[in-house]
Enzyme design. Structure first.
Site, PDB file in Angstrom:
ATOM      1  N   HIS A 233       0.795  -1.246   0.000  1.00 58.38           N
ATOM      2  CA  HIS A 233       0.000   0.000   0.000  1.00 58.38           C
ATOM      3  C   HIS A 233       0.828   1.297   0.000  1.00 58.38           C
ATOM      4  O   HIS A 233       0.752   2.083   0.917  1.00 58.38           O
ATOM      5  CB  HIS A 233      -1.011   0.022   1.144  1.00 58.38           C
ATOM      6  CG  HIS A 233      -0.509  -0.483   2.485  1.00 58.38           C
ATOM      7  ND1 HIS A 233       0.647  -0.030   3.067  1.00 58.38           N
ATOM      8  CD2 HIS A 233      -1.029  -1.402   3.337  1.00 58.38           C
ATOM      9  CE1 HIS A 233       0.811  -0.643   4.226  1.00 58.38           C
ATOM     10  NE2 HIS A 233      -0.188  -1.489   4.411  1.00 58.38           N
ATOM     11  N   ASP A 306      -6.085  -4.138   0.044  1.00 55.05           N
ATOM     12  CA  ASP A 306      -5.964  -4.033   1.505  1.00 55.05           C
ATOM     13  C   ASP A 306      -7.351  -4.123   2.153  1.00 55.05           C
ATOM     14  O   ASP A 306      -7.633  -3.434   3.137  1.00 55.05           O
ATOM     15  CB  ASP A 306      -5.246  -2.739   1.917  1.00 55.05           C
ATOM     16  CG  ASP A 306      -4.800  -2.757   3.382  1.00 55.05           C
ATOM     17  OD1 ASP A 306      -4.947  -3.799   4.049  1.00 55.05           O
ATOM     18  OD2 ASP A 306      -4.309  -1.710   3.858  1.00 55.05           O
TER      19      ASP A 306
HETATM   20 ZN   LIG Z   1      -0.614  -2.586   6.080  1.00 55.88          ZN
END
Ligand SMILES: [Zn+2]
Length: 428
Positions: A233, A306
């Protein structure tokens, strides 16, 4: 032998260099043939006219919450949400209860996935025991049990010496190390990105430097150890620049971006709405633009969600108290089309690569292409249908999305795993 024939779609398979209208025949779970006008009497038909037919999408960053946190998500519900988002393979991060830091937990996940998941599930093992950042986890036996990478995601490995040892081990097992890059001393106590907006809202900030210094450290350690290193991320301009620098030097450094980090920024968040609270936090407009530039320039290798389910009871608390993370499997493709393709930043072929050959290459999965012999995983999507996301109809057990009510143009149409249609849009 069961056969599935996907007719008349535009087949985009970047790994095979293919972009043309064709039929795809899947026989006994594997791609048998891709060409025009395939005849297969008796095969199940899937009409893909007007749609893109791509290799099955792979999400290398998902929190399935099982074992231990099944009130937020299970392997079954998470995989159903994945299928509805066009994903045929998902990687399960190890921050469950207990943490996936040994082969027993890995085997449990593999077994549950075989019984209950509608998609492929690839476990990621922890770097350290209990992801506590101190002693190394049982990396070798987890690899034998089926992990495809190691990560302490949710936490960084703060001790550089421990990270160095982990990288040396991972290299000897040919596993990539995925780090949640965050310096806890710089970010500790923060709830959102540090900048004018955090000052305005009176919330404690997490500076971009918290991510940047960890990305820098890990790139140096990756150079030292020769490991394949992957930044989870990525969200800051400097972090993207550092990964670009590492690549120029020829290091095996890769990174992923989430749809929320390129679709949203701190100025655009609904104040004090916990559906905008995640780690890394939504950063500045300038950072989000840098993530998109990184995607367009080929610095970013994969789009990963995520997906981080939390039950409403936890996300309903005050902003400072509620946990970090949002669900994202069902909105990822729509957001990528909206922000990357419809804006002309990248081509459709590049979009497909970010969801297929990109993550497959990082994890060395034998997937991400429709070449004959490859697993019969296919994502059928379109670029024009208009639809609105209703989080209350999500397959996920959780509802923590900032995109409830968002209007999309284009999205998943059908999802095929091993030659079986596991999800299909209502009208498809
Ligand atoms: Zn993370």
């Amino acid at each position: 032998m069961a056969q599935l024939l996907i007719k008349n779609g535009r087949v985009i398979d970047p790994a095979a260099g293919r972009d043309a209208v064709a039929d795809v025949l899947i026989d006994d779970g594997r791609v048998a043939k891709v060409s025009a006008d395939i005849g297969a009497p008796g095969a199940e038909l899937l009409d893909a006219r007007g749609c893109i037919v791509a290799p099955g999408f792979i999400d290398m960053h998902v929190h399935l919450r099982e074992p231990g946190i099944e009130h937020a998500e299970t392997i079954e519900t998470g995989s159903r949400a994945a299928a509805a988002g066009g994903f045929t393979s998902i990687c399960a991060m190890p921050n469950t209860l207990p943490v996936n830091d040994n082969a027993t937990v890995t085997s449990y996940i593999v077994d549950r996935a075989r019984k209950y998941a509608v998609t492929n599930v690839f476990p990621i093992g922890a770097i350290t025991r209990d992801s506590a950042g101190e002693e190394l986890a049982a990396i070798g036996s987890m690899k034998q049990a089926g992990i495809v990478a190691i990560s302490d995601d949710g936490h960084p490995v703060m001790n550089a010496r421990v990270m160095r040892r982990a990288m040396e081990f991972a290299r000897s097992f040919d596993l990539p190390v995925i780090d949640h890059c965050e310096d806890l001393h710089l970010s500790a106590g923060g709830d959102m990105h540090e900048g004018p907006q955090s000052v305005r809202l009176g919330l404690r900030g997490i500076p971009a430097a918290s991510e940047d210094v960890m990305v820098a450290r890990d790139i140096l350690l990756a150079e030292l150890t020769g490991v394949r290193f992957h930044v989870a991320h990525i969200s800051s301009r400097r972090a993207v620049a550092m990964v670009a620098y590492a690549r120029q030097k020829g290091l095996a450094v890769t990174c992923e971006a989430t749809p929320h980090h390129f679709a949203l920024c701190d100025e655009g968040m609904a104040p004090y709405d916990s559906n905008y609270k995640m780690k890394p936090p939504l950063r500045s407009e300038c950072d989000a633009a840098a993530v998109i530039e990184g995607i367009a320039a080929g610095v970013v290798d994969a789009i990963a969600t995520d997906h981080a389910p939390h039950p409403g009871s936890e996300k309903m608390q005050e902003f400072e108290k509620c946990p970090f993370g949002i669900i994202g499997l069902e909105t990822a493709l729509g957001l990528a089309l909206e922000k990357l393709v419809h804006t002309g930043k990248i081509s459709l072929a590049r979009l497909v690569a970010l969801f297929t050959s990109g993550p497959a290459g990082i994890l060395k999965l034998d997937r991400g292409t429709l070449a004959p012999g490859a697993p019969g995983d296919v994502t059928v999507f379109d670029t024009a249908s208009e639809w609105t996301y209703d989080v209350n109809r999500s397959f996920s057990k959780s509802r923590n999305s900032p995109f409830d009510g968002h209007a999309f143009r284009g999205g998943p149409v059908a999802t095929v795993v091993g030659g079986a249609v596991v999800w299909r849009r209502d009208d498809a």
